[in-house]
Design a protein around this motif. Sequence first.
Motif, short mmCIF file in Angstrom:
data_model
loop_
_atom_site.label_atom_id
_atom_site.label_comp_id
_atom_site.label_asym_id
_atom_site.label_seq_id
_atom_site.Cartn_x
_atom_site.Cartn_y
_atom_site.Cartn_z
N ILE A 18 -8.36 -5.74 3.07
CA ILE A 18 -7.55 -5.75 1.86
C ILE A 18 -6.99 -7.16 1.70
O ILE A 18 -6.21 -7.63 2.52
CB ILE A 18 -6.41 -4.72 1.93
N GLY A 19 -7.37 -7.85 0.64
CA GLY A 19 -7.01 -9.25 0.45
C GLY A 19 -5.55 -9.45 0.10
O GLY A 19 -4.85 -8.54 -0.35
N ALA A 20 -5.10 -10.68 0.26
CA ALA A 20 -3.71 -11.04 0.01
C ALA A 20 -3.32 -10.73 -1.43
O ALA A 20 -4.09 -10.96 -2.37
CB ALA A 20 -3.50 -12.52 0.29
N GLY A 21 -2.10 -10.21 -1.59
CA GLY A 21 -1.58 -9.96 -2.93
C GLY A 21 -2.06 -8.69 -3.57
O GLY A 21 -1.73 -8.41 -4.72
N THR A 22 -2.80 -7.86 -2.84
CA THR A 22 -3.29 -6.60 -3.39
C THR A 22 -2.16 -5.57 -3.43
O THR A 22 -1.35 -5.47 -2.51
CB THR A 22 -4.44 -6.06 -2.53
N ILE A 23 -2.09 -4.79 -4.50
CA ILE A 23 -1.13 -3.71 -4.57
C ILE A 23 -1.81 -2.45 -5.07
O ILE A 23 -2.74 -2.49 -5.88
CB ILE A 23 0.06 -4.03 -5.49
N THR A 24 -1.35 -1.30 -4.55
CA THR A 24 -1.75 -0.02 -5.12
C THR A 24 -0.68 0.37 -6.12
O THR A 24 0.50 0.49 -5.78
CB THR A 24 -1.88 1.06 -4.04
N CYS A 25 -1.08 0.54 -7.37
CA CYS A 25 -0.15 0.90 -8.43
C CYS A 25 -0.05 2.43 -8.45
O CYS A 25 -0.81 3.10 -9.15
CB CYS A 25 -0.64 0.36 -9.77
N ASN A 26 0.88 2.97 -7.63
CA ASN A 26 0.89 4.40 -7.37
C ASN A 26 1.92 5.18 -8.17
O ASN A 26 1.98 6.40 -8.06
CB ASN A 26 1.13 4.65 -5.87
N LEU A 73 0.85 -1.18 0.00
CA LEU A 73 0.00 0.00 0.00
C LEU A 73 0.89 1.24 0.00
O LEU A 73 1.60 1.51 0.98
CB LEU A 73 -0.90 0.04 1.24
N GLY A 74 0.88 1.98 -1.10
CA GLY A 74 1.65 3.22 -1.18
C GLY A 74 0.76 4.37 -1.58
O GLY A 74 -0.08 4.23 -2.48
N ASP A 75 0.91 5.51 -0.90
CA ASP A 75 0.11 6.70 -1.20
C ASP A 75 -1.38 6.36 -1.18
O ASP A 75 -2.10 6.59 -2.16
CB ASP A 75 0.50 7.30 -2.55
N THR A 134 -4.43 6.47 -3.93
CA THR A 134 -5.56 5.53 -3.91
C THR A 134 -6.38 5.81 -2.65
O THR A 134 -5.83 5.84 -1.55
CB THR A 134 -5.07 4.08 -3.89
N GLU A 135 -7.68 5.99 -2.82
CA GLU A 135 -8.57 6.24 -1.69
C GLU A 135 -9.61 5.13 -1.61
O GLU A 135 -10.37 4.93 -2.56
CB GLU A 135 -9.23 7.61 -1.81
N ILE A 136 -9.62 4.43 -0.50
CA ILE A 136 -10.55 3.32 -0.28
C ILE A 136 -11.42 3.69 0.91
O ILE A 136 -10.91 4.04 1.98
CB ILE A 136 -9.80 2.00 -0.02
N GLY A 137 -12.73 3.61 0.74
CA GLY A 137 -13.64 4.02 1.79
C GLY A 137 -13.75 3.02 2.93
O GLY A 137 -12.97 2.07 3.04
N ASN A 179 -5.25 -10.57 -4.72
CA ASN A 179 -4.53 -10.43 -5.98
C ASN A 179 -5.14 -9.37 -6.88
O ASN A 179 -5.18 -9.51 -8.10
CB ASN A 179 -4.48 -11.77 -6.72
N SER A 180 -5.56 -8.27 -6.25
CA SER A 180 -6.11 -7.16 -7.02
C SER A 180 -5.06 -6.08 -7.19
O SER A 180 -4.23 -5.84 -6.31
CB SER A 180 -7.33 -6.56 -6.31
N SER A 181 -5.10 -5.40 -8.34
CA SER A 181 -4.22 -4.27 -8.61
C SER A 181 -5.09 -3.03 -8.76
O SER A 181 -5.96 -2.97 -9.62
CB SER A 181 -3.42 -4.50 -9.90
N LEU A 182 -4.81 -2.03 -7.90
CA LEU A 182 -5.60 -0.81 -7.90
C LEU A 182 -4.75 0.28 -8.52
O LEU A 182 -3.76 0.74 -7.93
CB LEU A 182 -6.00 -0.45 -6.47
N VAL A 183 -5.09 0.71 -9.74
CA VAL A 183 -4.27 1.63 -10.50
C VAL A 183 -4.68 3.06 -10.18
O VAL A 183 -5.75 3.52 -10.58
CB VAL A 183 -4.39 1.35 -12.01
N ALA A 184 -3.79 3.76 -9.48
CA ALA A 184 -4.08 5.13 -9.04
C ALA A 184 -3.88 6.12 -10.20
O ALA A 184 -3.13 5.82 -11.13
CB ALA A 184 -3.16 5.47 -7.88
N PRO A 185 -4.55 7.28 -10.13
CA PRO A 185 -5.44 7.71 -9.05
C PRO A 185 -6.80 7.03 -9.15
O PRO A 185 -7.35 6.90 -10.25
CB PRO A 185 -5.55 9.21 -9.28
N ILE A 186 -7.32 6.65 -7.99
CA ILE A 186 -8.58 5.91 -7.98
C ILE A 186 -9.26 6.10 -6.64
O ILE A 186 -8.60 6.27 -5.61
CB ILE A 186 -8.34 4.42 -8.28
#
Length: 451
Positions: A363-371, A352-354, A380-383, A391-398
């Motif tokens: 936040i499940g295993a293998g998740t990354i914030t693509c910052n 988790l970065g930024d 990345t903002e998660i409510g 194993n999810s990739s969250l591509v910022a800004p999001i």
Amino acid sequence: MSRTCLSIVLAAGEGTRMKSGRAKVLHEVAGLPIVLHAAKAAVDAGSQKLALVVGRDAEAVVACVGAQFPSSRAFPQAERLGTAHAVLAARAAIAQGFDDVLVLFGDTPLVKPETLVRARAEVAAGAAVCVVGFRTQRPTGYGRLLMQGADLAAIREEKDASNEERRVDLCNGGVMALAGSEALALLDEIGNANAKGEFYLTDIVEIARARGLAVRVVEADETEVLGVNTRVELAAAEAIWQGRRRRQTMLAGVTLVAPDTVFFAHDTRIEADVIVEPNVVFGSGVRIATGAVIHAFSHLEGADVGACASVGPFARLRPGTRLGEGAKVGNFVETKNAAVGAGAKVSHLTYLGDAVIGAESNIGAGTITCNYDGYNKYRTEIGASVFIGSNSSLVAPIHIGDGAYVGSGSVVTEDVPPDALALGRARQVVKAGRGREINERNAARKRSKPA
């Protein structure tokens, strides 16, 4: 203490035995340059002004001390003609007329403020000079403090000492307190009629005695006056400092399961009822609130851990990390500039970065914030109460709204509204019998290879 005080920190030495490309006094103990340990002890002992005598890497040393003590003033020592010569480099500061003048060494990081206060108290009681001494079972090589009742008669260097004087176990620690009203006159009388032609500060004792002035000694623990001249002594100073801090921390109500394996920085703050398991390293800027547990093999730097939070094992919290009350950051999780809300869980194998993670989210295993896109970083903002599948990739800004659900294996590139389900993966296709065909083909290729 209401008396005014100037502290002169001698930091002009070459430090050749360190075999380093930077000044000796800039090497660190507990993440803090050793010259700052000495300066901080002086300030904590009541010094209003710091005079820094500098030589090698003067600009870097001055910048280092000035960043923390902006009112400090630097005095260059162009030639190295002895300790008294170094002190007199700060003549202009001494001449301002302080009640007390402390002389410390920038390579002596372990002296305690309480010891300096005791030395100042002797000056306040009428002494012109007060020397900090220590007792040791291994006095060889140290100057001996020769007493006459409560007074110090002389400091005798070992090469000049008689056999009887060499049996004295009270030794010179180097640190001194001087009466400001007498300091310049005494220092100016020190000569250099010796084999090296240098001006030795230790001569001030006999000069003061010859004038009928009182000279006193306060004793410190041997470890306080350990000077750092080599990497070996630097490591020894680190070990002593860590031992002190571990003891203080445990006495303050913190459980260290294996104390010798836990390492603190100079500014680590840990509240009572925290548990720290083995092999944990605290870098600079860490605060741990009550009830938190720091599990084994974790590394924290620039992090704020809330009450009853759980970190690790094998977690890395980098600068800008903030964990809310009861939050969990588990094994092989790395965070940087990330706020994890109260009760949120980041249990394993995640970066988790930024990022901001809302309360009670998972936040499940293998998740990354693509910052980072190679040039810029994005947020990345998660409510609150969000579930991010493994194993999810969250591509910022999001931005992912409260109560949303991200399916496992998704690459999410667009905002997700509250309470929505997001799936960012290809549709699964099943081809009957194709797996057997692939296996048979691969096996045939392997058999066809030369032995």
